[in-house]
Design a protein around this motif. Structure first.
Motif, PDB file in Angstrom:
ATOM      1  N   ALA A 201       0.806  -1.219   0.000  1.00  0.00           N
ATOM      2  CA  ALA A 201       0.000   0.000   0.000  1.00  0.00           C
ATOM      3  C   ALA A 201       0.841   1.272   0.000  1.00  0.00           C
ATOM      4  O   ALA A 201       0.298   2.365  -0.024  1.00  0.00           O
ATOM      5  N   MET A 202       2.145   1.140   0.000  1.00  0.00           N
ATOM      6  CA  MET A 202       3.033   2.277   0.211  1.00  0.00           C
ATOM      7  C   MET A 202       3.202   3.118  -1.055  1.00  0.00           C
ATOM      8  O   MET A 202       3.518   2.586  -2.113  1.00  0.00           O
ATOM      9  N   PRO A 203       3.008   4.429  -0.976  1.00  0.00           N
ATOM     10  CA  PRO A 203       3.292   5.280  -2.142  1.00  0.00           C
ATOM     11  C   PRO A 203       4.791   5.330  -2.428  1.00  0.00           C
ATOM     12  O   PRO A 203       5.624   5.128  -1.536  1.00  0.00           O
ATOM     13  N   LEU A 204       5.119   5.592  -3.668  1.00  0.00           N
ATOM     14  CA  LEU A 204       6.507   5.590  -4.121  1.00  0.00           C
ATOM     15  C   LEU A 204       7.436   6.432  -3.247  1.00  0.00           C
ATOM     16  O   LEU A 204       8.524   5.951  -2.883  1.00  0.00           O
ATOM     17  N   PRO A 205       7.079   7.661  -2.862  1.00  0.00           N
ATOM     18  CA  PRO A 205       8.018   8.451  -2.060  1.00  0.00           C
ATOM     19  C   PRO A 205       8.431   7.771  -0.758  1.00  0.00           C
ATOM     20  O   PRO A 205       9.600   7.826  -0.374  1.00  0.00           O
ATOM     21  N   ASP A 206       7.487   7.126  -0.079  1.00  0.00           N
ATOM     22  CA  ASP A 206       7.813   6.503   1.201  1.00  0.00           C
ATOM     23  C   ASP A 206       8.765   5.331   1.021  1.00  0.00           C
ATOM     24  O   ASP A 206       9.651   5.093   1.855  1.00  0.00           O
ATOM     25  N   SER A 207       8.611   4.581  -0.065  1.00  0.00           N
ATOM     26  CA  SER A 207       9.498   3.438  -0.300  1.00  0.00           C
ATOM     27  C   SER A 207      10.908   3.890  -0.647  1.00  0.00           C
ATOM     28  O   SER A 207      11.870   3.146  -0.431  1.00  0.00           O
TER      29      SER A 207
ATOM     30  N   GLU B  86       2.841  -5.292  18.560  1.00  0.00           N
ATOM     31  CA  GLU B  86       2.967  -5.284  20.021  1.00  0.00           C
ATOM     32  C   GLU B  86       1.784  -4.544  20.659  1.00  0.00           C
ATOM     33  O   GLU B  86       1.196  -5.010  21.652  1.00  0.00           O
ATOM     34  N   VAL B  87       1.424  -3.387  20.097  1.00  0.00           N
ATOM     35  CA  VAL B  87       0.305  -2.605  20.626  1.00  0.00           C
ATOM     36  C   VAL B  87      -1.008  -3.361  20.461  1.00  0.00           C
ATOM     37  O   VAL B  87      -1.857  -3.359  21.364  1.00  0.00           O
ATOM     38  N   ARG B  88      -1.186  -4.032  19.337  1.00  0.00           N
ATOM     39  CA  ARG B  88      -2.442  -4.766  19.118  1.00  0.00           C
ATOM     40  C   ARG B  88      -2.625  -5.836  20.179  1.00  0.00           C
ATOM     41  O   ARG B  88      -3.733  -6.024  20.714  1.00  0.00           O
ATOM     42  N   LYS B  89      -1.567  -6.549  20.500  1.00  0.00           N
ATOM     43  CA  LYS B  89      -1.658  -7.588  21.527  1.00  0.00           C
ATOM     44  C   LYS B  89      -1.879  -6.971  22.912  1.00  0.00           C
ATOM     45  O   LYS B  89      -2.660  -7.491  23.717  1.00  0.00           O
ATOM     46  N   ARG B  90      -1.214  -5.864  23.167  1.00  0.00           N
ATOM     47  CA  ARG B  90      -1.303  -5.229  24.485  1.00  0.00           C
ATOM     48  C   ARG B  90      -2.686  -4.650  24.751  1.00  0.00           C
ATOM     49  O   ARG B  90      -3.265  -4.864  25.826  1.00  0.00           O
ATOM     50  N   MET B  91      -3.247  -3.931  23.779  1.00  0.00           N
ATOM     51  CA  MET B  91      -4.490  -3.216  24.015  1.00  0.00           C
ATOM     52  C   MET B  91      -5.723  -4.080  23.765  1.00  0.00           C
ATOM     53  O   MET B  91      -6.773  -3.853  24.368  1.00  0.00           O
ATOM     54  N   ASP B  92      -5.643  -5.016  22.843  1.00  0.00           N
ATOM     55  CA  ASP B  92      -6.740  -5.969  22.603  1.00  0.00           C
ATOM     56  C   ASP B  92      -8.074  -5.246  22.419  1.00  0.00           C
ATOM     57  O   ASP B  92      -9.063  -5.538  23.096  1.00  0.00           O
ATOM     58  N   TRP B  93      -8.108  -4.305  21.469  1.00  0.00           N
ATOM     59  CA  TRP B  93      -9.327  -3.549  21.224  1.00  0.00           C
ATOM     60  C   TRP B  93     -10.366  -4.323  20.411  1.00  0.00           C
ATOM     61  O   TRP B  93     -11.452  -3.834  20.158  1.00  0.00           O
ATOM     62  N   ASN B  94     -10.003  -5.498  19.942  1.00  0.00           N
ATOM     63  CA  ASN B  94     -10.920  -6.309  19.126  1.00  0.00           C
ATOM     64  C   ASN B  94     -11.326  -5.560  17.853  1.00  0.00           C
ATOM     65  O   ASN B  94     -12.499  -5.437  17.503  1.00  0.00           O
ATOM     66  N   VAL B  95     -10.305  -5.076  17.148  1.00  0.00           N
ATOM     67  CA  VAL B  95     -10.515  -4.320  15.915  1.00  0.00           C
ATOM     68  C   VAL B  95     -10.636  -5.285  14.740  1.00  0.00           C
ATOM     69  O   VAL B  95      -9.794  -6.164  14.572  1.00  0.00           O
ATOM     70  N   PRO B  96     -11.659  -5.148  13.897  1.00  0.00           N
ATOM     71  CA  PRO B  96     -11.784  -6.024  12.720  1.00  0.00           C
ATOM     72  C   PRO B  96     -10.572  -5.893  11.798  1.00  0.00           C
ATOM     73  O   PRO B  96      -9.912  -4.850  11.749  1.00  0.00           O
ATOM     74  N   VAL B  97     -10.332  -6.972  11.043  1.00  0.00           N
ATOM     75  CA  VAL B  97      -9.142  -7.026  10.195  1.00  0.00           C
ATOM     76  C   VAL B  97      -9.116  -5.890   9.182  1.00  0.00           C
ATOM     77  O   VAL B  97      -8.088  -5.235   8.994  1.00  0.00           O
ATOM     78  N   ARG B  98     -10.232  -5.628   8.510  1.00  0.00           N
ATOM     79  CA  ARG B  98     -10.249  -4.581   7.485  1.00  0.00           C
ATOM     80  C   ARG B  98      -9.899  -3.224   8.071  1.00  0.00           C
ATOM     81  O   ARG B  98      -9.065  -2.487   7.524  1.00  0.00           O
ATOM     82  N   GLU B  99     -10.512  -2.872   9.178  1.00  0.00           N
ATOM     83  CA  GLU B  99     -10.240  -1.566   9.795  1.00  0.00           C
ATOM     84  C   GLU B  99      -8.814  -1.511  10.344  1.00  0.00           C
ATOM     85  O   GLU B  99      -8.180  -0.442  10.313  1.00  0.00           O
ATOM     86  N   PHE B 100      -8.310  -2.645  10.820  1.00  0.00           N
ATOM     87  CA  PHE B 100      -6.938  -2.650  11.323  1.00  0.00           C
ATOM     88  C   PHE B 100      -5.944  -2.428  10.185  1.00  0.00           C
ATOM     89  O   PHE B 100      -5.012  -1.631  10.311  1.00  0.00           O
ATOM     90  N   ARG B 101      -6.137  -3.128   9.074  1.00  0.00           N
ATOM     91  CA  ARG B 101      -5.215  -3.029   7.945  1.00  0.00           C
ATOM     92  C   ARG B 101      -5.116  -1.599   7.431  1.00  0.00           C
ATOM     93  O   ARG B 101      -4.029  -1.087   7.164  1.00  0.00           O
ATOM     94  N   HIS B 102      -6.268  -0.960   7.273  1.00  0.00           N
ATOM     95  CA  HIS B 102      -6.288   0.323   6.576  1.00  0.00           C
ATOM     96  C   HIS B 102      -6.227   1.535   7.498  1.00  0.00           C
ATOM     97  O   HIS B 102      -5.846   2.623   7.036  1.00  0.00           O
ATOM     98  N   PHE B 103      -6.593   1.373   8.779  1.00  0.00           N
ATOM     99  CA  PHE B 103      -6.731   2.553   9.638  1.00  0.00           C
ATOM    100  C   PHE B 103      -5.958   2.470  10.949  1.00  0.00           C
ATOM    101  O   PHE B 103      -6.068   3.359  11.787  1.00  0.00           O
ATOM    102  N   VAL B 104      -5.176   1.412  11.136  1.00  0.00           N
ATOM    103  CA  VAL B 104      -4.237   1.343  12.255  1.00  0.00           C
ATOM    104  C   VAL B 104      -2.822   1.158  11.727  1.00  0.00           C
ATOM    105  O   VAL B 104      -1.904   1.879  12.104  1.00  0.00           O
ATOM    106  N   LEU B 105      -2.645   0.205  10.857  1.00  0.00           N
ATOM    107  CA  LEU B 105      -1.322  -0.151  10.370  1.00  0.00           C
ATOM    108  C   LEU B 105      -0.601   0.974   9.631  1.00  0.00           C
ATOM    109  O   LEU B 105       0.581   1.216   9.878  1.00  0.00           O
ATOM    110  N   PRO B 106      -1.223   1.695   8.700  1.00  0.00           N
ATOM    111  CA  PRO B 106      -0.481   2.726   7.952  1.00  0.00           C
ATOM    112  C   PRO B 106       0.022   3.854   8.849  1.00  0.00           C
ATOM    113  O   PRO B 106      -0.687   4.339   9.733  1.00  0.00           O
ATOM    114  N   LEU B 107       1.248   4.292   8.590  1.00  0.00           N
ATOM    115  CA  LEU B 107       1.799   5.443   9.308  1.00  0.00           C
ATOM    116  C   LEU B 107       1.327   6.741   8.680  1.00  0.00           C
ATOM    117  O   LEU B 107       1.071   7.716   9.372  1.00  0.00           O
TER     118      LEU B 107
END
Length: 643
Positions: A27-33, A50-71
């Motif tokens: 998902a990374m744009p060219l400049p970041d790579s 590490e944060v996902r395991k620690r906080m255990d917010w029970n976030v769905p996979v789709r929302e985690f991929r697109h709205f937690v993982l990206p910097l």
């Protein structure tokens, strides 16, 4: 592609840091790579896991991929925010529900930053903390970065332009208990879905967000690539309609394959918010608010301009590109219907006391600056440039800003001059024309991996020999200046140019040409008493040059006093002028004209439509000043006043 699909499958099953890293690169744009090493992305992926395991917010996979993982949130300079602040943010919200944690993190952001208007370059979250001041786009980047660092799905949502007043705004949405909720960034309220703009948002025509990765959510998709999706979030806020437009020729037949641009009148231009191709029935559609939106459509040298204010409207390609003409439009925004305030009086009072204490805390924080006035850098640059960069930039000396200034446009400032000079290129490239040839021969242009148009820093282009077209142009100017040749991006067109004697020579890398660009002279004629206030660019009128069938705004430095005299490239132009009414509606006038390079120049009448007995807007004020609490001192947005 198989590897990418495998990575996505792994994310939905038993994700690891390697799975996260694979998705980030997909998902990374060219400049970041090009700018950041794999070790940096790996460290962030590991911290996110590490944060996902620690906080255990029970976030769905789709929302985690697109709205937690990206910097990346939008177009900010990336930094080490997540690895630096994740642990302290998690500790601050330990034991809270995800909704409580979201509100608390917004207080953390308010302790560190407040609103001040600034230029269009977006500070990264750590730079904003050092500054303590930022516009809404920067505050929302900080808030989203902080929420994601704590494992909470978050995204920046904004109206690219309000429909009822000349401004825009950005804020934050958080995903709590299966639903997206909004809040003002660095503007904490006691509950979710409450902000100063609860009334303004009810008048919006479009609200969108940028999602990294091929996102398949329930929202209306504005545009999509394999690594990036732009979505329209307006349906979750207010009543909407699917605004459909049929493009027809002058015989009433539907036109397939026409470019259909949805545009909002704001800052005296028709600002493009979405663009499609008409289907076999001549049709295109967009989810919008219940107001008017401007449609510009074109194909095969013909264009049409109309207002769409219903579920189905038409635009007729009844004018020739290059044909002078005048068009009048009335554009009506949605009716105000404020979103409900669900906070109690006690909650609001307690929150106000807390905000006042946080203002004191923020004011006590140091805000270091690195000043380098001899390099023609801005006050904002003083926040995030390093001493290493300043030392590197001074490898080029002089007093001419078009040679000395190391900043070209909105790119991230990283040292590049000494590295380029140490290569010996100055021994073989001895003129601006030779720079043009060197860039043409040496830089590979990638048009597919930077859909958002992020700027690649010159040093990354130098090392990789890869750039998108805009970053290639920026690099060309940076390389010219490094070698001692005056160069710039033209203010109105962003065209790369170098100076030769008293002339500026325009460079067209696509066509492989260099030439002094023929310019025509325009004088606006506006009859008025000498004591009356003169119309202003961006407030009352703008020029757009028609390029490849589409209007492209001519941008000018807002700090320069207004003038009615302009030197513009030859071409076909649209002069848009408008009178904003107290209701939020606009009476717009469009003047299409051709401009030729001749000694005579051209006089164009500037028309501000008269409102008759309706009340017109006469100025702007900062809307959030109406909602400031004790201890606050900075506004956060603008609205209009009338008389």
């Amino acid at each position: 592609m198989i590897a990418a699909l495998a990575a996505l499958c792994a994310l939905s099953c038993r994700p690891s840091a390697e799975d996260y890293l694979a998705f980030m690169y997909e998902a990374m744009p060219l400049p970041d790579s090009l700018v950041f090493p794999e070790s940096s992305w790996r460290a962030n992926a590991e911290k996110t896991l590490e944060v996902r395991k620690r906080m255990d917010w029970n976030v769905p996979v789709r929302e985690f991929r697109h709205f937690v993982l990206p910097l990346r949130v939008n177009n900010e300079n990336l930094d080490d925010f997540r690895t630096v602040y994740a642990d302290s943010l998690c500790a601050r919200v330990e034991g809270m529900t995800i909704g409580e944690a979201a509100l608390e993190i917004n207080h953390w952001c308010h302790e560190r930053a407040t609103y001040v208007p600034s230029d269009g370059r977006t500070l990264g979250p750590m730079a904003l903390i050092r500054s303590g001041l930022g516009r809404c786009g920067e505050e929302s980047v900080l808030a989203v970065a902080a929420l994601r660092a704590a494992g909470i799905p978050a995204r920046q949502v904004y109206t690219p332009r309000w429909a009822h007043t000349d401004d825009n705004h950005a804020w934050v949405e958080v995903y709590v208990d299966g639903k997206w909720h909004f809040m003002g960034a660095c503007e904490p309220e006691p509950v979710l879905d409450l902000a100063w703009f609860n009334s303004s948002v009810s008048r919006a025509m479009l609200l969108h967000t940028k999602v990294f990765g091929a996102y398949n959510g329930p929202e209306d998709v504005i545009s999509r690539t394999s690594s990036y999706t732009e979505i329209n979030c307006i349906k979750s806020y207010i009543p909407t309609r699917r605004t459909g437009v049929t493009v027809r020729d002058t015989d009433g037949n539907p036109v397939e394959g026409a470019a259909v641009e949805f545009r909002i009148y704001n800052y005296a231009e028709f600002y493009k918010v979405a663009s499609y191709r008409s289907d076999s029935d001549g049709h295109a559609a967009l989810d919008t608010g219940l107001g008017d939106i401007v449609i510009w459509a074109y194909k095969d040298g013909l264009f049409g301009l109309a207002v769409a204010g219903a579920e189905e409207s038409e635009v007729v390609l009844d004018r020739k590109l290059g044909e002078p003409c005048s068009i009048d439009l009335e554009i009506v925004p949605p009716v105000e219907d404020p979103l409900p305030n669900n906070a109690t009086g006690e909650e609001i009072e307690a929150n106000a006391r807390r905000l006042a204490a946080e203002n004191v805390k923020r004011a006590s924080m140091p805000h270091p600056r690195t000043y380098a006035p001899d390099l023609f850098l801005s006050d904002k640059d003083a926040v995030d440039v390093t001493g290493e960069f300043i030392e590197d930039a001074r490898a080029v000396t002089g007093t001419d800003r078009w040679t000395v200034c190391p900043r070209v446009e909105l790119e991230m400032l990283l040292p590049y001059r000494r590295e380029i000079l140490s290569s010996g290129i100055a021994e073989t490239v001895k003129s601006p024309s030779e720079v043009v040839r060197w860039v043409s021969d040496s830089i590979k242009v990638d048009t597919g991996r930077n859909p958002q148009g992020l700027r690649i820093p010159p040093v990354a282009v130098w090392r990789s020999r890869i750039a998108d077209p805009r970053s290639r142009d920026i690099f060309f100017v940076a390389l010219c200046r490094t070698l001692g040749f005056a160069a710039r991006l033209d203010e109105a067109t962003s065209r790369p140019e170098y100076r030769e004697g008293d002339d500026w020579v325009g460079v067209d890398f696509g066509a492989g040409t260099e030439a002094v660009v023929p310019k025509g002279h325009v004088d606006l004629f506006y009859p008025t008493a000498s004591s009356a206030a003169l119309p202003e660019y961006y407030r009352h009128y703008t020029f757009s040059r028609i390029t490849d069938g589409s209007p492209r705004l001519c941008e000018f430095d807002e700090s320069v006093p207004p003038t009615f005299s302009y030197d513009l490239d030859e071409g076909y132009y649209m002069l848009v002028s408008g009178t904003r009414l107290a209701s939020g509606a606009v009476l717009a006038h469009v003047e299409m004209f051709n401009l030729e390079a001749s000694g005579e120049g051209k006089e164009v009448r500037l028309i501000l439509p008269e409102p008759g007995d309706r009340v017109r807007v006469i100025g702007n004020l900062d809307a959030e000043r109406l909602f400031l609490r004790e201890g606050d001192s900075e506004p956060a947005a603008a609205t209009s006043c009338s008389a």
